[in-house]
Design a protein around this motif. Structure first.
Motif, PDB file in Angstrom:
ATOM      1  N   PRO A 107     -11.802   4.160   0.094  1.00  0.00           N
ATOM      2  CA  PRO A 107     -11.262   2.908   0.640  1.00  0.00           C
ATOM      3  C   PRO A 107     -11.216   1.817  -0.421  1.00  0.00           C
ATOM      4  N   ALA A 108     -10.185   0.989  -0.370  1.00  0.00           N
ATOM      5  CA  ALA A 108     -10.012  -0.105  -1.324  1.00  0.00           C
ATOM      6  C   ALA A 108      -9.968  -1.437  -0.555  1.00  0.00           C
ATOM      7  N   VAL A 129       0.865  -1.178   0.000  1.00  0.00           N
ATOM      8  CA  VAL A 129       0.000   0.000   0.000  1.00  0.00           C
ATOM      9  C   VAL A 129       0.902   1.229   0.000  1.00  0.00           C
ATOM     10  N   ALA A 130       0.760   2.069  -1.016  1.00  0.00           N
ATOM     11  CA  ALA A 130       1.576   3.279  -1.127  1.00  0.00           C
ATOM     12  C   ALA A 130       0.949   4.390  -0.294  1.00  0.00           C
ATOM     13  N   ARG A 188      -2.184   9.551   5.933  1.00  0.00           N
ATOM     14  CA  ARG A 188      -2.786   8.725   6.972  1.00  0.00           C
ATOM     15  C   ARG A 188      -3.398   7.478   6.342  1.00  0.00           C
ATOM     16  N   VAL A 189      -3.171   6.345   6.974  1.00  0.00           N
ATOM     17  CA  VAL A 189      -3.723   5.081   6.500  1.00  0.00           C
ATOM     18  C   VAL A 189      -4.645   4.527   7.580  1.00  0.00           C
ATOM     19  N   ARG A 190      -5.898   4.274   7.193  1.00  0.00           N
ATOM     20  CA  ARG A 190      -6.882   3.731   8.128  1.00  0.00           C
ATOM     21  C   ARG A 190      -7.305   2.348   7.655  1.00  0.00           C
ATOM     22  N   VAL A 234     -11.356  -3.177   4.289  1.00  0.00           N
ATOM     23  CA  VAL A 234     -10.891  -2.106   3.410  1.00  0.00           C
ATOM     24  C   VAL A 234      -9.766  -1.317   4.066  1.00  0.00           C
ATOM     25  N   VAL A 235      -9.037  -0.599   3.201  1.00  0.00           N
ATOM     26  CA  VAL A 235      -7.947   0.272   3.639  1.00  0.00           C
ATOM     27  C   VAL A 235      -8.125   1.611   2.950  1.00  0.00           C
ATOM     28  N   ALA A 236      -8.094   2.679   3.720  1.00  0.00           N
ATOM     29  CA  ALA A 236      -8.224   4.025   3.158  1.00  0.00           C
ATOM     30  C   ALA A 236      -6.898   4.756   3.325  1.00  0.00           C
ATOM     31  N   VAL A 237      -6.432   5.369   2.251  1.00  0.00           N
ATOM     32  CA  VAL A 237      -5.172   6.123   2.268  1.00  0.00           C
ATOM     33  C   VAL A 237      -5.503   7.581   1.981  1.00  0.00           C
ATOM     34  N   GLY A 238      -5.220   8.441   2.965  1.00  0.00           N
ATOM     35  CA  GLY A 238      -5.520   9.857   2.792  1.00  0.00           C
ATOM     36  C   GLY A 238      -7.006  10.074   2.570  1.00  0.00           C
TER      37      GLY A 238
END
Length: 266
Positions: free
Chosen positions: A184-185, A163-164, A169-171, A176-180
């Protein structure tokens, strides 16, 4: 006897010093990592030691070339098009399939950042090679995106998804994963799927790892079930996990995994 020549060369990711006669015929090589001098011609032993004297440090072992490992034998048998070992991290991102669709308010192309992240994580994983690990990058899966990285070592087999983040911030909220501020993906769902498919192909347990590259802040409210979450700087911690595979098992699994045809069984 004419003086022997010493020539450095990179073979299989390692630097070796090859010793040859003036006519170009090789008579030995020296592997600085293992401290071994492998003799191809026993009668040149004294001359080889003399030629290598300026380059050798510490104690060395002198003898015939070691018996090839299972992975080395597999490499010799593989057609270059079927060998996944040369794949670079983010191999599929190196090419540019075309310009992104034109939008009224164009968004930055995410591929350069993703490629840089996979390279950093890939380099960190490659650093485990010295402690008995073998790593493949961009492993193709039929009908799906390739596995970012496959790491095989004493601690077992791991599928690693990158994950780049780079300062964002990474949640993580399973699955799922949300970046900034991005949407979410489903990284965890895809990661688990890849681990299951790899376990089916390799006939062994495979554990999923989510590698987050340079997060400004990493939020994991509750540990994702069965998934190890690591920052890029924590990749070396894999080498400190308990050993479950013998060196011969690592080499055998690597020999199977590096063959592109293995993954066509899915």
């Amino acid at each position: 006897m004419s003086a022997l020549r010493v020539t450095p060369a990179r073979t299989g990711g390692r630097v070796r010093l090859w010793v040859s006669r003036p006519d170009g015929r090789e008579v030995a090589w020296y592997d600085p990592e293992t401290g071994r001098i492998s003799l191809l011609r026993e009668e040149y032993a004294d001359a080889v030691l003399t030629a290598l004297a300026p380059y050798v440090t510490g104690e060395v072992t002198v003898g015939p070339p070691p018996v090839p490992t299972a992975s080395e034998l597999a490499r010799l048998a593989l057609h270059p098009d079927d060998d996944l070992a040369p794949n670079r991290p983010g191999e599929t991102l190196h090419g540019t399939p075309g310009d992104p669709p034109r939008r009224r308010f164009p968004r930055p192309d995410p591929r350069p950042a993703e490629l840089a992240a996979r390279r950093r994580i890939g380099d960190a994983l490659d650093g485990l090679d010295g402690v008995g690990w073998r790593v493949l990058h961009c492993v193709p899966l039929p009908g799906a995106a390739p596995i970012d990285h496959l790491a095989i070592g004493p601690a077992g087999v791991f599928v690693v998804r990158t994950v780049a983040a780079r300062g964002r911030r990474v949640r993580i909220a399973d699955p799922v994963v949300a970046v900034g501020r991005a949407e979410p993906a489903p990284h965890l769902r895809l990661l688990r799927r890849d681990a299951v498919r790899a376990a089916h192909v390799l006939a062994t347990g495979v554990r999923p790892v989510l590698a987050v590259d340079g997060p400004g802040r990493l939020e994991v409210p509750s540990g994702p079930d069965g998934v190890r979450v690591l920052r890029d700087g924590e990749i070396p911690s894999l080498a400190r996990l308990g050993a479950v595979l013998k060196p011969a098992d690592v080499e055998a699994l690597y020999a199977t995994a590096r063959d592109r045809r293995t993954w066509l069984r899915l």
